[in-house]
Design a protein around this motif. Structure first.
Motif, short mmCIF file in Angstrom:
data_model
loop_
_atom_site.label_atom_id
_atom_site.label_comp_id
_atom_site.label_asym_id
_atom_site.label_seq_id
_atom_site.Cartn_x
_atom_site.Cartn_y
_atom_site.Cartn_z
N ALA A 17 25.37 10.03 4.47
CA ALA A 17 25.70 11.58 5.34
C ALA A 17 24.59 12.46 4.65
N ILE A 18 24.18 12.55 3.25
CA ILE A 18 23.31 13.26 2.72
C ILE A 18 21.93 13.08 3.34
N THR A 19 21.49 11.56 3.45
CA THR A 19 20.14 11.31 4.16
C THR A 19 20.24 11.50 5.43
N MET A 20 21.08 11.51 6.25
CA MET A 20 21.24 12.34 7.72
C MET A 20 21.00 13.71 7.73
N LEU A 21 21.87 14.45 6.86
CA LEU A 21 21.65 15.79 6.90
C LEU A 21 20.22 16.18 6.48
N GLN A 22 19.68 15.69 5.45
CA GLN A 22 18.08 16.02 4.82
C GLN A 22 17.08 15.75 6.01
N GLY B 204 0.66 -1.15 0.01
CA GLY B 204 -0.19 -0.10 -0.02
C GLY B 204 0.70 1.21 -0.15
N ARG B 205 2.31 1.04 0.09
CA ARG B 205 2.94 2.42 0.29
C ARG B 205 3.59 2.61 -1.13
N HIS B 206 3.93 3.81 -1.44
CA HIS B 206 4.21 4.08 -2.82
C HIS B 206 5.67 3.62 -2.97
N VAL B 207 6.05 3.21 -4.23
CA VAL B 207 7.35 2.84 -4.41
C VAL B 207 8.51 3.81 -4.07
N SER B 208 8.14 5.19 -4.17
CA SER B 208 9.25 6.21 -3.80
C SER B 208 9.79 5.93 -2.48
N CYS B 209 9.10 4.98 -1.60
CA CYS B 209 9.88 4.96 -0.23
C CYS B 209 11.12 4.12 -0.14
N LEU B 210 11.36 3.41 -1.37
CA LEU B 210 12.73 2.77 -1.61
C LEU B 210 13.48 3.59 -2.25
N TYR B 211 13.49 4.95 -2.70
CA TYR B 211 14.45 5.64 -3.20
C TYR B 211 15.10 6.64 -2.24
N PRO B 212 16.41 7.07 -2.59
CA PRO B 212 16.97 7.90 -1.41
C PRO B 212 16.19 9.28 -1.46
N PRO B 213 16.34 9.92 -0.42
CA PRO B 213 15.52 11.17 -0.27
C PRO B 213 16.03 12.34 -1.59
N LEU B 214 17.15 12.40 -1.99
CA LEU B 214 17.41 13.19 -3.26
C LEU B 214 16.97 12.92 -4.25
N HIS B 215 16.64 11.66 -4.65
CA HIS B 215 15.95 11.26 -5.93
C HIS B 215 14.54 11.47 -5.67
N ILE B 216 13.93 11.33 -4.51
CA ILE B 216 12.70 11.81 -4.10
C ILE B 216 12.19 13.22 -4.44
N ALA B 217 13.35 14.12 -4.13
CA ALA B 217 13.19 15.40 -4.14
C ALA B 217 13.33 15.70 -5.62
N ASP B 218 14.11 15.29 -6.18
CA ASP B 218 14.23 15.38 -7.61
C ASP B 218 12.86 15.02 -8.52
N GLY B 219 12.13 14.05 -8.07
CA GLY B 219 10.96 13.75 -8.92
C GLY B 219 11.39 12.47 -9.57
N TRP C 200 21.02 3.24 -6.58
CA TRP C 200 20.65 3.16 -5.19
C TRP C 200 19.22 3.04 -4.83
N ARG C 201 19.07 2.30 -3.77
CA ARG C 201 17.54 2.06 -3.12
C ARG C 201 18.03 2.17 -1.64
N MET C 202 16.89 2.31 -1.03
CA MET C 202 17.22 2.55 0.63
C MET C 202 16.39 1.33 1.24
N ARG C 203 17.17 0.87 1.95
CA ARG C 203 16.67 -0.19 3.08
C ARG C 203 15.76 0.22 4.25
N LYS C 204 15.19 -0.49 5.08
CA LYS C 204 14.09 0.04 6.16
C LYS C 204 15.06 0.81 7.18
N ASN C 205 16.21 0.41 7.40
CA ASN C 205 17.21 0.90 8.60
C ASN C 205 18.09 2.21 7.85
#
Length: 391
Positions: free
Chosen positions: A151-156, A58-73, A93-98
């Motif tokens: 590091a970028i993920t933590m900064l965001q 039920g979640r959008h596939v974007s939850c597997l993308y890095p935050p910068l990719h999400i911000a860039d659409g 790159w994709r993002m794990r749950k952790n």
């Protein structure tokens, strides 16, 4: 007689393909609906990302993308490309749950119905971290890239948290200002009520007592000199009490405010000159006009606080006060020839004079400018709307 279908194809038989897909460990096999929401999730997807099926469906596939990719659409762009081009391949790159990144190779393919309308998408992902980097030049570069993504993920995340806190602080500041303004209004109303009660009750009783003592002293005359002296002494004490009562009433709320802002300013300037022996110049560029009690009281309190600050800190010999009107704007300037405001004094601990003035002006949608030169004095310019701006 036709051959019977295999057991696996009989009605009610288990979905062997579905079981095979669900049990694959080597690849993440994921299906999405037409909007990009995850509708199926196999064992390989759980092992790759750490998400259980009940956490991700039920979640959008974007939850597997890095935050910068999400911000860039990028998630939306990938879906759009797959819709138009049948399928797209990528290494990235994709993002794990952790929150850690994982480098994958994958394919995003559109799924069509009989009318060739898009029903959804099929996504397969494979962990290629152990296969050597496709984009970085070396394993060290891959590790650096992974660390950089983390590091970028933590900064965001930190920036988002700071923005949230800043928004909450601004809301709290606005609420505190509204509360302070409300308290000021309540305080002024209470001062007005107490001043009138003192005048009407205590003042009238003291006046009646003074008349009685005056009559007693007049009747005693020379026939009872000792009693006459006592009555004169009591009369003097009553006069002193009445003077104190008048001072208390004026400190609570000068009755002269009921006669207009000009009269109140003139009275305050005379009182300041009498107490401080500082020469004052007062100028009005317009005749008296009706100003609502709230604004008149606020301007009077601002002048009162400003003159108190001058008397305490400025070491001034002359003060100039001017009240000017221009359209719907009323300007009050207070200038002295004192020592000026020392750097840092505006933020001095337990010093709330300028803070109080600033908050009063802010509540009136007004403006405050302060010009101060060391050794050449200070000028405060206050401008407020005569009528509320939403009127």
């Amino acid at each position: 007689m036709p051959n019977s279908p295999p057991a696996g194809c009989r009605a009610g038989a288990p979905d062997l393909v579905g079981l095979l897909v669900a049990g694959l460990d080597e690849q993440a096999l994921i299906t999405l609906d037409a909007d990009g929401l995850i509708v199926s999730w196999n064992r390989g997807a759980r092992l790759l990302t750490g998400y259980r099926e009940d956490e991700i469906l039920g979640r959008h596939v974007s939850c597997l993308y890095p935050p910068l990719h999400i911000a860039d659409g990028i998630p939306e762009s990938d879906l759009k490309q797959a819709r138009c081009r049948e399928k797209i391949r990528y290494d990235g790159w994709r993002m794990r749950k952790n929150g850690s990144p994982v480098r994958v190779s994958g394919t995003l393919r559109r799924l069509l119905d009989d009318r060739r309308e898009v029903l959804g998408y099929g996504l397969n992902l494979r962990d290629i971290a152990d296969e050597g980097p496709a984009l970085p030049a070396s394993a060290a570069d891959a590790g650096s890239t992974s660390a950089l993504v983390q590091a970028i993920t933590m900064l965001q995340s930190e920036v988002a948290e700071r923005r949230r806190i800043e928004h909450e602080l601004l809301q709290l500041q606005s609420l505190l200002r509204e509360l302070a303004a409300h308290q000021d209004q309540i305080k002024e109303a209470e001062r007005k009520r107490i001043a009138r009660e003192i005048h009407d009750e205590l003042g009238q009783n003291l006046l009646a007592l003074r008349l009685d003592v005056s009559m007693l002293m007049a009747r005693c005359g020379s026939r009872h000199p000792l009693l006459s002296r006592k009555a004169a002494c009591a009369l003097g004490q009553i006069d002193a009490i009445m003077a104190s009562v008048r001072a208390i009433i004026n400190n609570l709320r000068p009755g002269v405010l009921d006669f207009g802002l000009h009269a109140a300013i003139e009275w305050q300037v005379r009182e300041f000159q009498r107490r401080s022996l500082v020469v004052c110049d007062l100028h009005f560029d317009h005749a008296e006009f009706e100003l609502d009690d709230h604004r008149a009281t606020a301007l009077f309190r601002i002048l009162q606080e400003s003159l108190t600050n001058i008397n305490r800190h400025a070491q001034a010999g002359r003060v100039s006060i001017a009240l000017k009107r221009s359209g719907n704007r009323l300007s009050l300037s207070i200038a002295d020839n004192g020592i000026g405001i020392r750097p840092g004094c505006r933020r001095k601990a337990n010093s709330f004079g300028l803070v109080g003035i600033t908050e009063r002006i802010h509540h009136l949608n007004g403006e405050l400018t302060i010009d101060s030169t060391r050794g050449r004095g200070t000028t405060l310019r206050i401008t407020i709307p005569i009528l509320p701006e939403d009127d």
